[in-house]
Structure formats: C-alpha cells, structure tokens
Motif scaffolding. Structure first.
Motif, PDB file in Angstrom:
ATOM      1  N   SER A   1    -111.639  39.029 -30.722  1.00  0.00           N
ATOM      2  CA  SER A   1    -111.818  40.344 -30.885  1.00  0.00           C
ATOM      3  C   SER A   1    -110.841  40.463 -32.097  1.00  0.00           C
ATOM      4  CB  SER A   1    -112.187  40.959 -29.884  1.00  0.00           C
ATOM      5  OG  SER A   1    -112.109  42.163 -29.719  1.00  0.00           O
ATOM      6  N   PRO A   2    -110.508  41.402 -32.603  1.00  0.00           N
ATOM      7  CA  PRO A   2    -108.864  42.145 -33.318  1.00  0.00           C
ATOM      8  C   PRO A   2    -109.056  43.306 -32.487  1.00  0.00           C
ATOM      9  CG  PRO A   2    -110.976  42.398 -35.232  1.00  0.00           C
ATOM     10  CD  PRO A   2    -111.665  41.423 -33.497  1.00  0.00           C
ATOM     11  N   TYR A   3    -109.715  43.888 -31.566  1.00  0.00           N
ATOM     12  CA  TYR A   3    -109.365  45.134 -30.849  1.00  0.00           C
ATOM     13  C   TYR A   3    -109.389  44.947 -29.350  1.00  0.00           C
ATOM     14  CZ  TYR A   3    -111.496  46.928 -35.123  1.00  0.00           C
ATOM     15  OH  TYR A   3    -112.575  47.436 -36.216  1.00  0.00           O
ATOM     16  N   ARG A   4    -108.424  43.212 -29.186  1.00  0.00           N
ATOM     17  CA  ARG A   4    -108.506  43.783 -27.945  1.00  0.00           C
ATOM     18  C   ARG A   4    -107.931  44.559 -26.864  1.00  0.00           C
ATOM     19  NH1 ARG A   4    -108.331  38.375 -25.822  1.00  0.00           N
ATOM     20  NH2 ARG A   4    -107.735  39.124 -24.257  1.00  0.00           N
ATOM     21  N   GLY A   5    -108.557  44.689 -25.550  1.00  0.00           N
ATOM     22  CA  GLY A   5    -108.182  45.777 -24.814  1.00  0.00           C
ATOM     23  C   GLY A   5    -106.618  44.607 -23.511  1.00  0.00           C
ATOM     24  N   GLY A   6    -106.236  43.712 -23.990  1.00  0.00           N
ATOM     25  CA  GLY A   6    -105.742  43.556 -23.473  1.00  0.00           C
ATOM     26  C   GLY A   6    -105.143  42.270 -23.441  1.00  0.00           C
ATOM     27  N   LEU A   7    -103.893  41.789 -22.968  1.00  0.00           N
ATOM     28  CA  LEU A   7    -103.522  40.471 -23.227  1.00  0.00           C
ATOM     29  C   LEU A   7    -103.610  39.329 -22.419  1.00  0.00           C
ATOM     30  CD1 LEU A   7     -99.470  40.580 -22.259  1.00  0.00           C
ATOM     31  CD2 LEU A   7    -100.537  40.494 -24.080  1.00  0.00           C
ATOM     32  N   TYR A   8    -103.623  37.931 -23.052  1.00  0.00           N
ATOM     33  CA  TYR A   8    -104.575  36.546 -22.757  1.00  0.00           C
ATOM     34  C   TYR A   8    -104.040  36.770 -21.112  1.00  0.00           C
ATOM     35  CZ  TYR A   8    -106.460  36.594 -27.551  1.00  0.00           C
ATOM     36  OH  TYR A   8    -106.934  37.123 -28.413  1.00  0.00           O
ATOM     37  N   SER A   9    -104.821  35.606 -20.828  1.00  0.00           N
ATOM     38  CA  SER A   9    -104.507  34.548 -20.012  1.00  0.00           C
ATOM     39  C   SER A   9    -104.548  33.427 -19.896  1.00  0.00           C
ATOM     40  CB  SER A   9    -105.527  35.177 -18.304  1.00  0.00           C
ATOM     41  OG  SER A   9    -106.827  34.719 -18.794  1.00  0.00           O
ATOM     42  N   PRO A  10    -104.546  32.451 -19.178  1.00  0.00           N
ATOM     43  CA  PRO A  10    -104.338  30.710 -19.072  1.00  0.00           C
ATOM     44  C   PRO A  10    -106.239  30.297 -18.949  1.00  0.00           C
ATOM     45  CG  PRO A  10    -102.533  31.054 -17.762  1.00  0.00           C
ATOM     46  CD  PRO A  10    -103.392  32.084 -18.242  1.00  0.00           C
ATOM     47  N   GLU A  11    -106.601  31.031 -17.950  1.00  0.00           N
ATOM     48  CA  GLU A  11    -108.478  30.955 -18.160  1.00  0.00           C
ATOM     49  C   GLU A  11    -109.044  31.692 -19.246  1.00  0.00           C
ATOM     50  OE1 GLU A  11    -105.443  30.757 -14.249  1.00  0.00           O
ATOM     51  OE2 GLU A  11    -106.021  32.734 -16.114  1.00  0.00           O
ATOM     52  N   GLU A  12    -108.779  32.453 -19.827  1.00  0.00           N
ATOM     53  CA  GLU A  12    -109.331  33.081 -20.916  1.00  0.00           C
ATOM     54  C   GLU A  12    -109.278  32.055 -22.282  1.00  0.00           C
ATOM     55  OE1 GLU A  12    -110.287  36.455 -23.842  1.00  0.00           O
ATOM     56  OE2 GLU A  12    -108.595  37.157 -22.447  1.00  0.00           O
ATOM     57  N   LEU A  13    -108.019  31.434 -22.057  1.00  0.00           N
ATOM     58  CA  LEU A  13    -107.616  30.532 -23.759  1.00  0.00           C
ATOM     59  C   LEU A  13    -107.371  29.466 -23.253  1.00  0.00           C
ATOM     60  CD1 LEU A  13    -104.206  31.569 -24.839  1.00  0.00           C
ATOM     61  CD2 LEU A  13    -106.136  32.241 -25.873  1.00  0.00           C
ATOM     62  N   TYR A  14    -108.480  28.857 -22.289  1.00  0.00           N
ATOM     63  CA  TYR A  14    -108.481  27.585 -21.445  1.00  0.00           C
ATOM     64  C   TYR A  14    -109.978  27.147 -21.339  1.00  0.00           C
ATOM     65  CZ  TYR A  14    -103.674  25.922 -23.183  1.00  0.00           C
ATOM     66  OH  TYR A  14    -102.269  25.855 -23.610  1.00  0.00           O
ATOM     67  N   ALA A  15    -110.581  28.531 -21.261  1.00  0.00           N
ATOM     68  CA  ALA A  15    -112.005  27.454 -20.462  1.00  0.00           C
ATOM     69  C   ALA A  15    -113.588  27.177 -20.447  1.00  0.00           C
ATOM     70  CB  ALA A  15    -112.715  29.399 -20.542  1.00  0.00           C
ATOM     71  N   GLY A  16    -113.226  26.213 -20.255  1.00  0.00           N
ATOM     72  CA  GLY A  16    -113.997  25.149 -19.800  1.00  0.00           C
ATOM     73  C   GLY A  16    -113.310  23.599 -20.799  1.00  0.00           C
ATOM     74  N   PHE A  17    -112.143  23.831 -19.848  1.00  0.00           N
ATOM     75  CA  PHE A  17    -111.285  23.038 -20.165  1.00  0.00           C
ATOM     76  C   PHE A  17    -111.164  22.593 -18.936  1.00  0.00           C
ATOM     77  CE2 PHE A  17    -107.161  21.067 -19.248  1.00  0.00           C
ATOM     78  CZ  PHE A  17    -106.944  19.778 -19.729  1.00  0.00           C
ATOM     79  N   ASP A  18    -112.123  20.934 -19.218  1.00  0.00           N
ATOM     80  CA  ASP A  18    -112.170  20.089 -18.218  1.00  0.00           C
ATOM     81  C   ASP A  18    -110.866  18.986 -18.008  1.00  0.00           C
ATOM     82  OD1 ASP A  18    -112.515  18.328 -16.063  1.00  0.00           O
ATOM     83  OD2 ASP A  18    -114.509  18.073 -16.495  1.00  0.00           O
ATOM     84  N   PRO A  19    -109.923  19.175 -16.347  1.00  0.00           N
ATOM     85  CA  PRO A  19    -108.715  18.591 -16.990  1.00  0.00           C
ATOM     86  C   PRO A  19    -108.813  16.507 -16.213  1.00  0.00           C
ATOM     87  CG  PRO A  19    -108.599  20.298 -15.184  1.00  0.00           C
ATOM     88  CD  PRO A  19    -109.551  19.962 -16.030  1.00  0.00           C
ATOM     89  N   ALA A  20    -110.141  16.927 -16.180  1.00  0.00           N
ATOM     90  CA  ALA A  20    -110.445  15.232 -15.416  1.00  0.00           C
ATOM     91  C   ALA A  20    -110.884  14.659 -17.716  1.00  0.00           C
ATOM     92  CB  ALA A  20    -111.161  15.267 -14.962  1.00  0.00           C
TER      93      ALA A  20
END
Length: 386
Positions: free
Chosen positions: A77-96
């Motif tokens: 989104s070019p018009y973000r209202g806040g910073l990223y979090s690790p949970e947002e950037l890594y959504a869908g990541f499975d450590p296994a």
C-alpha cells in the motif's frame, strides 16, 4: 492537520462531533459511508488512497477536497498508516518449512520490486507509488519516535555493523549484551534492520526483560544457523521468538526499530525488531537512520556499508545539519585502527570541531554505556534550560 489512519479513529472522530475540515484521511475504505461524507464540511480535507463510492468521490471533489486515488495491482500500500511488524511482513511463514518465506508479503513485495526494474524502474507510476510508500513510512516512523518514554521523547541510539557477523561469534554476543543493557536503561534501539550485527541489536532489546540463562539458551539456538544465507536462519529466529515471547511487562523496554530496505531484499528483515520501517529507496533509509539517532551511534565491526554510514554521520556532525551533535562510538580498537583504519582519519577530520569530544574508540561495554548516559544527561539538562 489531524491525521486519521484507521476506521475506528474515523468513527470516534465523528462521534465526538468533530469536523472533517483540514483532516487527512489515509488508506481508509470509506465505501458505505457516502451519506456521512455528503453531510460533512470537507474544506481542506485530504483523501490519501481512500476507497470512495462514485457519488462520494464526485461530492468531495466538488467541495474542494484533495483526492489522491488508490493504486491497483500492487502487493503493498503506497498510503500506509503505520509501520510494519514482523507478523505482517512474515504472514504465512511456517518455521517448519523454511521455503514458505517465498509466500510472505515481504518476499512478494521484493519479487514485485525486482520484476519492475528494481532501483531503476522505467515505470513512472511504479516509482511514484514507491515514493508515496516511503513518505508514508517516514511519517509513521516519526509518530513512533514522538511517543513519550519516561516523560521524554524516545532516546534513540543506533547500532551499526556488518550483515556478515555470524551468530555464535563473540562479537555478535557483545552487541547483543550491549543492546540489552542500553534497552534496560530506557534507550530506544534502532538498526538497519537486517542480519548480523543488526539482528544482534534487536535480539538484545528483545531479551531486555529476560535472564542471562535465557539469553544464553537463545543464542545457542540461533547459532545453529549462523548466517542469513543458511536455510534455517529465519526458522531459528521464529523458534526463539516462540520460546521466549515478549511479555506484557517487558514490552516497553523491549521495543526496537529496524529500518531495512527492499534494495537489499535478499536479506530478510529482522524478526526481533518490534517496529519495522522498510523502504524502497536505500538512500532515504540510510540518511534517515542516522538522522533519527540523536542519542548517538555505535559502530561495531563492518565493511563498506558501515564505513559509508560512518562518514555520513560524520558529515552530519561536522556541519551540525540536524541540530544535534551526537556521539560516534567505535566498538573494537584493533578493528577500527588496523583492520579498517577509519578512526585515525575521522579523529584527524574532527580536530577543532565540536564533535571531536564525542568520539570514542573502545573495547569496553561499560565505557560505551557511560558515554551514552552522560550525553543523555547533558541533553536533558539543555532541554530543561530552554
């Protein structure tokens, strides 16, 4: 101007009887709220990337509001209202399944960036969207930095260093322990948001509320995948996060800010940073990182990128371009005088300048902490005298 970045705040604003005049609405889906907008005072109102129904769009333009339309087909989104979090950037990541990183928003944005020409995109719309995104990130970062800590604005200290510093190396642990001590003293730690010394910075902040034994166990687990090039690097980080999650009592002291870039998107952003200001433009990210570190910058061992940051910082201090001359601290006497003999040149450059008294070359964590505490007290005294 008032900025409204969530629908919850939008509804609260209207419920309080407040006007929308001279208000900036950022990235909101306002479909279904046409009637409210038609009855509002829209003098000087700005809509940044908001979803508007046709009738509402016509009305707000007719009333003189400024509308920046949303972009379509972008994974960000070019018009973000806040910073990223690790949970947002890594959504869908499975450590296994380490390869699942490819399906995360971070990886998809990087793939999109590469497919559009990287740092040299020929598309005017793409580069415009990236600049708007980076502008939004800067705005959101400034809001985070303006938050109070112990009755004062955040005391920002940056730790710089190489991405190739390996988990398990003594230097890595040194940075972790230094960052943990500074976080415990109330400093807000920032870094370039990547692996190596940057990761060590955020690991230290993450474990500010934990015991030495817990930290040692975590470092041992991380060292099973020493380099960010190792397939298990990210999985081990998420394993540590899951084993020693941030507790509510530790959350404030353990907050930290990573400032990575998709320009170096092959390096995953640091999952231990609680706030992530990820940019497309590396030049904006580099200069901004040094500018916000008004409490001082610590330089742990690094290579060309770290040396570039040293002289960018020196330039800011030499000409006092940000209004504060802050400490430049070099961790590793032998490294910065022999391996990368930067310090003697910088010391010579600083002669006769105000920032000469804020240079420090040492192997001692205690001296570093004391220098930063002394500078913070000096700054606090100046604030009170104003």
């Amino acid at each position: 101007m008032v900025e409204i970045e969530t629908l919850v705040v939008f509804e609260q604003h209207l419920a309080g009887g407040k006007s929308l005049a001279n208000v900036i609405l950022q990235g909101l889906d306002l479909t279904g709220r046409t009637r409210v907008l038609l009855g509002a005072d829209l003098t000087g109102t700005v809509f940044l990337g908001c979803q508007l129904e046709t009738q509402a769009l016509q009305a707000v333009i007719a009333h003189g509001a400024m509308v920046f339309p949303p972009f379509s087909g972008l994974p960000y989104s070019p018009y973000r209202g806040g910073l990223y979090s690790p949970e947002e950037l890594y959504a869908g990541f499975d450590p296994a399944h380490p390869d699942s990183y490819a399906d995360t928003p971070d990886a998809r944005i990087y793939a999109h960036w590469n497919s559009r020409g990287g740092a040299n995109s020929p598309s005017l719309l793409e580069t415009l969207a990236q600049r708007l995104h980076d502008h939004s990130i800067t705005d959101a970062m400034e809001e985070v930095l303006a938050q109070q800590s112990q009755g004062r604005p955040r005391r920002v200290v940056a730790i710089m260093g190489g991405h190739s510093m390996l988990r398990g190396q003594p230097e890595y642990r040194t940075v972790v322990e230094l960052a943990r001590e500074l976080a415990r003293l109330g400093f807000f730690l920032v870094s370039g948001g990547g692996p190596g010394a940057m990761e060590a910075t955020h690991v230290g902040a993450w474990f500010a509320g934990r015991t030495d034994a817990e930290l040692s166990a975590a470092l041992e687990l991380l060292a099973k995948a020493p380099s960010y090039k190792d397939r298990e690097w990210l999985s081990r980080a998420f394993e540590v996060r899951a084993t020693w999650p941030l507790r509510d009592a530790d959350r404030v002291v353990s907050e930290s800010l990573g400032i990575p870039t998709w320009h170096y998107g092959h390096e995953p952003p640091n999952p231990f940073a609680t706030h992530i200001a990820k940019y497309f433009a590396n030049s904006v990210r580099e200069d901004g990182l040094l500018t916000i570190a008004r409490g001082g910058v610590i330089y742990s061992p690094g290579s060309a990128g770290t040396i570039q940051e040293i002289f960018q910082d020196a330039c800011q201090n030499h000409y006092n371009t940000v209004g504060v001359i802050s400490p430049m601290i070099f961790l590793g006497q032998d490294f910065w005088t022999r391996t990368r003999p930067v310090y003697p040149l910088l010391e010579h450059l600083a002669r006769g300048q105000d920032y000469a008294r804020y240079l420090l070359l040492t192997d001692s964590r205690e001296r570093i902490v004391q220098a930063l505490v002394d500078f913070d007290r000096e700054q606090e005294a100046r604030e009170r005298a104003r």
